[in-house]
Every structure is written in C-alpha cells, then in structure tokens.
Scaffold this motif. Structure first.
Motif, PDB file in Angstrom:
ATOM      1  N   GLY A  52       4.746   3.548   1.387  1.00  0.00           N
ATOM      2  CA  GLY A  52       4.949   2.333   0.621  1.00  0.00           C
ATOM      3  C   GLY A  52       5.906   2.505  -0.547  1.00  0.00           C
ATOM      4  N   LEU A  53       5.864   3.655  -1.204  1.00  0.00           N
ATOM      5  CA  LEU A  53       6.760   3.882  -2.336  1.00  0.00           C
ATOM      6  C   LEU A  53       8.212   3.936  -1.862  1.00  0.00           C
ATOM      7  N   SER A  54       8.462   4.629  -0.763  1.00  0.00           N
ATOM      8  CA  SER A  54       9.830   4.678  -0.214  1.00  0.00           C
ATOM      9  C   SER A  54      10.301   3.281   0.187  1.00  0.00           C
ATOM     10  N   LEU A  77       2.749  -1.478  -6.343  1.00  0.00           N
ATOM     11  CA  LEU A  77       2.254  -0.452  -5.422  1.00  0.00           C
ATOM     12  C   LEU A  77       0.738  -0.345  -5.557  1.00  0.00           C
ATOM     13  N   VAL A  78       0.063  -0.326  -4.409  1.00  0.00           N
ATOM     14  CA  VAL A  78      -1.381  -0.122  -4.376  1.00  0.00           C
ATOM     15  C   VAL A  78      -1.615   1.279  -3.831  1.00  0.00           C
ATOM     16  N   GLU A 106      12.738   5.285  -9.586  1.00  0.00           N
ATOM     17  CA  GLU A 106      13.426   4.859  -8.367  1.00  0.00           C
ATOM     18  C   GLU A 106      13.009   3.483  -7.860  1.00  0.00           C
ATOM     19  N   ALA A 107      11.729   3.176  -7.927  1.00  0.00           N
ATOM     20  CA  ALA A 107      11.264   1.890  -7.396  1.00  0.00           C
ATOM     21  C   ALA A 107      11.225   0.811  -8.477  1.00  0.00           C
ATOM     22  N   ASP A 112       0.865  -1.174   0.000  1.00  0.00           N
ATOM     23  CA  ASP A 112       0.000   0.000   0.000  1.00  0.00           C
ATOM     24  C   ASP A 112       0.904   1.227   0.000  1.00  0.00           C
ATOM     25  N   HIS A 113       0.415   2.341  -0.499  1.00  0.00           N
ATOM     26  CA  HIS A 113       1.238   3.546  -0.544  1.00  0.00           C
ATOM     27  C   HIS A 113       1.241   4.302   0.776  1.00  0.00           C
TER      28      HIS A 113
END
Length: 141
Positions: A73-75, A91-92, A107-108, A65-66
C-alpha cells in the motif's frame, strides 16, 4: 435546503469521491459503509485494481491498507502521489516502523496514517479533513 429535500446533505455527484483499497473485503465493506453518507465511495481489493480506478475518475482521498498480496500500500501511495499530487493519501497499517514512517512522509507525503484496528469515527474524521485539504489545494488562488 428545500421542502422536498430537508436534509443538508450534498447531492451524490458533488460530494467528492474516495477510493478505499484493502484486500480484506469485510473491512473494505465496513469502511465503505462508514464513509458513504459523506462521499461517493469506490473500493478495490488490490493496488492493481485501485490503479485502474484512479485512471477512470478523480478522487479527493485514497485510503490504502499497507500489507496486501500482490502490492504494498505504501508503494501504491508513492506512485499515486506522482500521478495525482492533489489527491490526499491515508495509509492504514498494523504497525508503523520508524523507517516506514520516514518513507511515508518523504515519498508518499501522506495526509495521515491510521493504526489498526481503525475506529470508524476516526476514519470518517480523517477522510473528511483530508477531503477539505484536497479542496483547498485545488481551489483557484
């Protein structure tokens, strides 16, 4: 396929593991239930807890989840990419802003992002495809 085991489903140990990360326990349970026929599913309710699980075993795919308390979540997925580059990342999120999309790609290196509300068939299809990509990336050349 044998007479004792007429289903073609792989034994649990060889199915591969998927890590789900979401602070909303009911969603986590729903996602886990949808994916458990296909994968060995582990769940975490925070990025910190997910980080501990990543160090304990190998996962083919992580679905995060973000927006979660105590961690983005992205980090988390950016950090996971650095340490586990072959693990596929999904990513949700409730809303994908253009700058977030750019970061998620650069980045991800996300396999995909899913917008909430996520349909369970879409989640299963995405994770199965991501797991196949993982297998291809780690297969001997």
């Amino acid at each position: 396929m044998t007479m004792e085991n007429p289903t073609p489903e792989a034994p649990k140990s060889s199915r591969g593991a998927v890590l789900l990360v979401d602070d909303e326990k009911p969603l986590l349970d729903l996602y886990a239930e949808a994916l458990s026929p296909f994968f060995d599913v582990a769940a975490a309710t925070s990025a910190k807890e997910a980080g501990f699980l990543l160090h304990k075993r190998a996962f083919k795919v992580v679905v995060s989840d973000h927006l979660m308390p105590g961690g983005n979540g992205l980090s988390f997925l950016v950090d996971a990419r650095e340490e586990y580059p072959d693990m596929q990342r999904v990513l949700v999120t409730g809303y994908m802003k253009p700058e977030m999309l750019l970061r998620s790609v650069n980045e991800a290196a996300l396999y995909r992002y899913l917008l909430k509300p996520v349909s369970l068939p879409e989640l299963v299809k995405t994770v199965v495809e991501a797991a196949k990509l993982h297998d291809q990336s780690v297969a001997p050349k």
